[in-house]
Design an enzyme around this catalytic site. Structure first.
Site, PDB file in Angstrom:
ATOM      1  N   CYS A 198       0.818  -1.213   0.000  1.00 40.70           N
ATOM      2  CA  CYS A 198       0.000   0.000   0.000  1.00 40.70           C
ATOM      3  C   CYS A 198       0.856   1.269   0.000  1.00 40.70           C
ATOM      4  CB  CYS A 198      -0.967  -0.003   1.174  1.00 40.70           C
ATOM      5  SG  CYS A 198      -0.162  -0.065   2.797  1.00 40.70           S
ATOM      6  N   HIS A 245      -3.022   0.450   7.022  1.00 42.67           N
ATOM      7  CA  HIS A 245      -3.301   0.397   5.586  1.00 42.67           C
ATOM      8  C   HIS A 245      -3.580   1.810   5.105  1.00 42.67           C
ATOM      9  CE1 HIS A 245      -4.303  -1.231   1.744  1.00 42.67           C
ATOM     10  NE2 HIS A 245      -5.564  -0.776   1.791  1.00 42.67           N
ATOM     11  N   HIS A 297      -5.693   1.522  -4.220  1.00 43.35           N
ATOM     12  CA  HIS A 297      -4.812   0.979  -3.180  1.00 43.35           C
ATOM     13  C   HIS A 297      -4.344  -0.419  -3.565  1.00 43.35           C
ATOM     14  CE1 HIS A 297      -8.138  -1.492  -1.042  1.00 43.35           C
ATOM     15  NE2 HIS A 297      -8.618  -1.069  -2.191  1.00 43.35           N
TER      16      HIS A 297
END
Length: 402
Positions: A317, A365, A377
């Site tokens: 990410c 995240h 993402h």
């Protein structure tokens, strides 16, 4: 009171106890060993404080003793002054007695003795001279003179003894104070050395722990990469099997008679255009850099997620956002926490395309906001870079790189 005075007299040395003897290699010494040595030195320091208290109490007693000695010396000196005055008067009285005896016909040798002075005459000379020329009253004066002279000698010896005692006491105090100062300086130097070595040992230990964590992270990344390769190989095998089956079907279809094509039926074999996240409309970016970053992020759609990867073929990410914004000329670290702390915060009700959004309390995240309630993402192992709907309730922080 004594404890306070003792601590005050060594405060300058104690203050150096934890300032940062040169030692051996710090790498060979553990943090626990250095901490144990510091505790040992702290115990020595406490012993030095107790010694300072003892010395202070001794100083108080010896100062009291000096007061007594000085009082005795003053008394002795006062008595000596009185004795000298008495002796002087006795000498005068004796001189007058001798003169009277001479006038009345006493021996002239006594006058010679008187003219020579009394100070240089021995007791026997004085006895023989005066007893030959004076009466009983003069004999009493001589006895008083001798007694006062003897008392004067006794007082002088006592004064000399007290002076010697005073000098010894002062010397003992100075020697003990000097020895205590040397011990305190040595203790301060030891504490300074150990403090420096402890900091170096802690730094080396922290580096070792960080290296071990990095090794574990790389091992996990390799494990995930191996799992991804296995998954990719399995998908490729399935795709090859599917293509083989499709090829056999096409081969079979070519050997069968062709069915007539109804008039007006399209003959194009083009597949219908599928709707993918790439087809989501673009929203105006707040800056040219944000537009570049968004376009670069979209070019990575479909690439596999690999933990710790930052392109060009795989991403995690934070690696995806780092890669995309780097193309726009904005550099950032490859960690969610670092990226969240590096740029200005954005209210969650004022998100703009290109902003970075972070999820979970630990910022575990993140992704890049695209507008229209969507973000791009790299989700997790086994998944690929993709566009998803943004759940505002899960966003804890948002920042704007450029």
């Amino acid at each position: 009171m004594h404890r306070q005075l003792a601590r005050t007299c060594i405060a300058a040395v104690v203050a150096l106890a934890f300032v940062p003897l040169t030692g051996g290699r710090v790498e060979a010494q553990s943090v626990d060993t250095k901490q144990a040595e510091i505790r040992r030195l702290a115990e020595q320091q406490e012993a030095q404080i107790r010694e300072a208290e003892r010395l202070n109490q001794l100083l108080v007693r010896q100062k009291d003793e000096l007061i007594v000695i000085d009082r005795d010396l003053l008394r002795i000196n006062t008595q000596l002054v009185a004795q000298n005055a008495s002796i002087s008067k006795l000498g005068t009285d004796l001189s007058q007695s001798v003169i009277r005896a001479y006038v009345n016909g006493a021996g002239r040798e006594s006058v010679g003795l008187l003219a020579g002075g009394l100070d240089g005459a021995s007791d026997e000379v004085v006895r023989s001279a005066y007893l030959s020329v004076v009466n009983g009253n003069t004999t009493d004066l001589i006895n008083a003179f001798r007694s006062n002279a003897a008392d004067t000698q006794t007082l002088l010896r006592a004064a000399a003894s007290q002076q010697q005692r005073r000098q010894r006491t002062v010397g003992d105090i100075e020697d003990q104070a000097a020895a205590l100062l040397v011990a305190q300086k040595r203790l301060a130097a030891d504490q300074a050395r150990v403090a420096v070595e402890l900091r170096e040992a802690v730094t080396a230990e922290a580096a070792r722990v960080a290296l071990e964590q990095e090794r574990k992270r790389l091992d996990e990344a390799r494990r995930q990469a191996d799992a991804l390769r296995q998954q990719t190989a399995a998908r490729q095998a399935e795709e090859a099997a599917r293509r083989a089956t499709e090829a056999r079907r096409r081969t079979a279809a070519t050997t069968a008679p062709a069915a007539p094509t109804p008039r007006g039926t399209p003959t194009s074999t083009a597949r219908p255009r599928s709707t993918t996240p790439v087809d989501i409309p673009d929203y105006p970016a707040p800056s040219g850099a944000a537009a570049i970053a968004i376009a670069e992020a979209k070019r990575q759609l479909g690439k596999p997620y690999v933990f710790g990867a930052d392109g060009p073929d795989t991403f995690d990410c934070s690696g995806l956002t780092q890669w995309a914004w780097a193309k726009a000329g904005v550099s950032m670290a490859h960690y969610t926490g670092s990226q969240a702390a590096a740029f200005p915060r954005v209210p969650l009700n004022a998100l703009a395309p290109g902003d970075l959004v972070f999820f979970n309390i630990n910022l575990g995240h993140m992704g890049m906001y695209l507008g229209g309630g969507r973000y791009i993402h790299a989700p997790q192992t086994g998944d690929v870079v993709k566009i998803s709907s943004l759940d505002p309730g899960r966003v804890v922080v948002a920042v704007r790189p450029g």
